[in-house]
Design a protein around this motif. Sequence first.
Motif, mmCIF file in Angstrom:
data_model
loop_
_atom_site.group_PDB
_atom_site.id
_atom_site.type_symbol
_atom_site.label_atom_id
_atom_site.label_comp_id
_atom_site.label_asym_id
_atom_site.label_seq_id
_atom_site.Cartn_x
_atom_site.Cartn_y
_atom_site.Cartn_z
ATOM 1 N N SER A 260 -32.835 -6.511 -51.019
ATOM 2 C CA SER A 260 -33.184 -5.491 -52.007
ATOM 3 C C SER A 260 -33.808 -6.165 -53.230
ATOM 4 O O SER A 260 -33.627 -7.365 -53.457
ATOM 5 C CB SER A 260 -31.945 -4.698 -52.407
ATOM 6 O OG SER A 260 -31.027 -5.553 -53.033
ATOM 7 N N THR A 261 -34.535 -5.375 -53.994
ATOM 8 C CA THR A 261 -35.251 -5.954 -55.127
ATOM 9 C C THR A 261 -35.345 -4.957 -56.279
ATOM 10 O O THR A 261 -35.342 -3.741 -56.045
ATOM 11 C CB THR A 261 -36.685 -6.368 -54.688
ATOM 12 O OG1 THR A 261 -37.364 -6.899 -55.807
ATOM 13 C CG2 THR A 261 -37.477 -5.201 -54.167
ATOM 14 N N LYS A 262 -35.450 -5.500 -57.484
ATOM 15 C CA LYS A 262 -35.785 -4.636 -58.618
ATOM 16 C C LYS A 262 -37.239 -4.243 -58.470
ATOM 17 O O LYS A 262 -38.010 -4.964 -57.847
ATOM 18 C CB LYS A 262 -35.581 -5.392 -59.920
ATOM 19 C CG LYS A 262 -34.129 -5.535 -60.295
ATOM 20 C CD LYS A 262 -34.020 -5.953 -61.736
ATOM 21 C CE LYS A 262 -32.581 -5.720 -62.166
ATOM 22 N NZ LYS A 262 -32.300 -6.188 -63.486
ATOM 23 N N VAL A 263 -37.617 -3.130 -59.049
ATOM 24 C CA VAL A 263 -39.000 -2.682 -58.906
ATOM 25 C C VAL A 263 -39.703 -2.848 -60.242
ATOM 26 O O VAL A 263 -39.125 -2.561 -61.293
ATOM 27 C CB VAL A 263 -39.049 -1.201 -58.462
ATOM 28 C CG1 VAL A 263 -40.483 -0.753 -58.255
ATOM 29 C CG2 VAL A 263 -38.239 -1.002 -57.188
ATOM 30 N N MET B 258 -32.974 -0.171 -39.643
ATOM 31 C CA MET B 258 -32.106 0.588 -40.556
ATOM 32 C C MET B 258 -30.638 0.234 -40.278
ATOM 33 O O MET B 258 -29.848 0.033 -41.205
ATOM 34 C CB MET B 258 -32.377 2.083 -40.306
ATOM 35 C CG MET B 258 -31.668 3.008 -41.231
ATOM 36 S SD MET B 258 -32.155 2.802 -42.954
ATOM 37 C CE MET B 258 -30.787 3.644 -43.706
ATOM 38 N N ARG B 259 -30.313 0.120 -39.002
ATOM 39 C CA ARG B 259 -28.934 -0.234 -38.618
ATOM 40 C C ARG B 259 -28.572 -1.611 -39.200
ATOM 41 O O ARG B 259 -27.510 -1.803 -39.786
ATOM 42 C CB ARG B 259 -28.833 -0.212 -37.085
ATOM 43 C CG ARG B 259 -27.672 -0.912 -36.461
ATOM 44 C CD ARG B 259 -26.329 -0.272 -36.728
ATOM 45 N NE ARG B 259 -26.200 1.072 -36.163
ATOM 46 C CZ ARG B 259 -25.234 1.932 -36.523
ATOM 47 N NH1 ARG B 259 -24.343 1.596 -37.429
ATOM 48 N NH2 ARG B 259 -25.160 3.113 -35.968
ATOM 49 N N ARG B 260 -29.501 -2.563 -39.047
ATOM 50 C CA ARG B 260 -29.247 -3.908 -39.583
ATOM 51 C C ARG B 260 -29.095 -3.841 -41.104
ATOM 52 O O ARG B 260 -28.207 -4.477 -41.690
ATOM 53 C CB ARG B 260 -30.381 -4.869 -39.202
ATOM 54 C CG ARG B 260 -30.374 -5.283 -37.740
ATOM 55 C CD ARG B 260 -31.323 -6.444 -37.496
ATOM 56 N NE ARG B 260 -32.716 -6.065 -37.681
ATOM 57 C CZ ARG B 260 -33.477 -5.486 -36.748
ATOM 58 N NH1 ARG B 260 -32.972 -5.242 -35.540
ATOM 59 N NH2 ARG B 260 -34.725 -5.183 -36.988
ATOM 60 N N ALA B 261 -29.942 -3.032 -41.755
ATOM 61 C CA ALA B 261 -29.904 -2.949 -43.223
ATOM 62 C C ALA B 261 -28.587 -2.323 -43.697
ATOM 63 O O ALA B 261 -27.978 -2.776 -44.670
ATOM 64 C CB ALA B 261 -31.086 -2.126 -43.717
ATOM 65 N N VAL B 262 -28.139 -1.312 -42.963
ATOM 66 C CA VAL B 262 -26.874 -0.647 -43.334
ATOM 67 C C VAL B 262 -25.703 -1.626 -43.180
ATOM 68 O O VAL B 262 -24.786 -1.654 -43.995
ATOM 69 C CB VAL B 262 -26.657 0.609 -42.447
ATOM 70 C CG1 VAL B 262 -25.260 1.157 -42.610
ATOM 71 C CG2 VAL B 262 -27.658 1.681 -42.785
ATOM 72 N N ASN C 111 -26.103 -4.509 -46.149
ATOM 73 C CA ASN C 111 -26.266 -4.216 -47.571
ATOM 74 C C ASN C 111 -25.313 -3.126 -48.036
ATOM 75 O O ASN C 111 -24.967 -2.228 -47.274
ATOM 76 C CB ASN C 111 -27.684 -3.719 -47.841
ATOM 77 C CG ASN C 111 -28.710 -4.790 -47.560
ATOM 78 O OD1 ASN C 111 -29.010 -5.601 -48.411
ATOM 79 N ND2 ASN C 111 -29.236 -4.809 -46.336
ATOM 80 N N ALA C 112 -24.974 -3.197 -49.311
ATOM 81 C CA ALA C 112 -24.195 -2.110 -49.907
ATOM 82 C C ALA C 112 -25.182 -1.042 -50.359
ATOM 83 O O ALA C 112 -25.600 -1.007 -51.511
ATOM 84 C CB ALA C 112 -23.412 -2.649 -51.103
#
Length: 430
Positions: free
Chosen positions: A44-47, A191-195, A198-199
Amino acid sequence: VLQAYRLLEDRGKIEARPQSGYYVRTRFWKPPAEPDISRPATTSTKVNIGDMVLRFTQQVMRPDVVPLGAAVPGPELLPTIALNRLAASIARRAPRASIGYDLPPGNERLRTQVAKHMFNAGCELGPDDIVTTCGGQEALGLCLRAVAKPGDTIAIESPTFFGTLQLIELLGMKALEIPTHPRNGVCLDAMRRAVDRNAMKACLFIPNYQNPLGCRTSDDCKKALLKMLAERQIPLIEDDIYGDLPLDGPRPKVCKAFDKHDLVLLCSSFSKTLAPGFRVGWCAPGKFRDDVIKLKLYSTLATATVPQMAIAEYLATGGYEHHLRKVRKAYGENIERMSRLVTEHFPAGTKLTRPAGGFVLWVELPAGADSMRLYDRALKLGISIAPGPIFSAKSKYANFVRLNCGLEWNDRVERAMETLGRLIEEGASA
Ligand SMILES: Cc1ncc(COP(=O)(O)O)c(C=O)c1O
């Protein structure tokens, strides 16, 4: 002469365009390949795209430019006269009501009409489920603030609508970009991997006719996505602003139609279908309704009254479905014409999406092309485009552009596409 036209039409040499005449057909046309599934960073990143988007939005709507940059329908294609007449007659007939506040949840007649309309999208909503907003952008912002706070991570498609990225930036949240397929939408495996890793506090997706890809997530994938999110109680903010604009077939269902756990906050507006400047949008935030209403009261208090009344009246009496049929046809024809012009004028190796709905095309230029530079050079010649990096949290898509096909087709558009092709070729050899 007519017989000659018919003969040429039968031979595929010319084509008839409704209410316009006969046109010579492009001889041979094979659409270029489609872009690959996106591969954004897995963290994840700040935008930080605010300045870039500000520069873009200040120029993109200039009346002197050929507006290929904004995803805004041309006023010629909208029921402009009918809506303005309705607004004027409402102000005359109900002078007091029309200048008073219409506090949240907003205009009841409009909410009733929206609820009825969304039955077509598989939703059983009542007027009390809906809150009206100042456009779709406010609906998205209110829903984001209702489910997440600064520092939280929000999953989004990649590429995605820059307004979503701006909101994440403004609210001090972080974006987690998920690989997205140009035809099938967000990749469920990714999406599964990301879930798992990541929180993730919430997702904000555009499942029907994603901007800028134009793809539609199938009903099966929508169900699978909701199941995955329900296991972790992760809310989904569903942006359905293009849902009424399939190029073919019936209006698709929304994720909200399959939402068994009250985790979907559905958002939309009439900016892409009726009147962007009326600023009328809405959301159906489910169990977050009270939070959304409170946030709305604290921020903009109410949505403008006359535009809500005019749209409610148009939905009840004005032939919305008929209008949609007309614009879908126009958008479909424009997308095909624009795709042909990309094939004709843009360099070999250019790739192009095949949108299933909406009215934008996402174009991948050959590697090394610089869409920010192209944006500047095109603007000087009176053409706006949307450069790829504004659709990414990490300034990816340097060699992509989004093109608007929602405008009235004319020679200026054709010439602008020719000019863009020349600029890209020049840029490539510079
Ligand atoms: C995907 C998407 N969501 C939301 C919006 C904002 O809509 P509105 O103009 O109603 O605020 C837009 C406008 O471009 C959009 O493309």
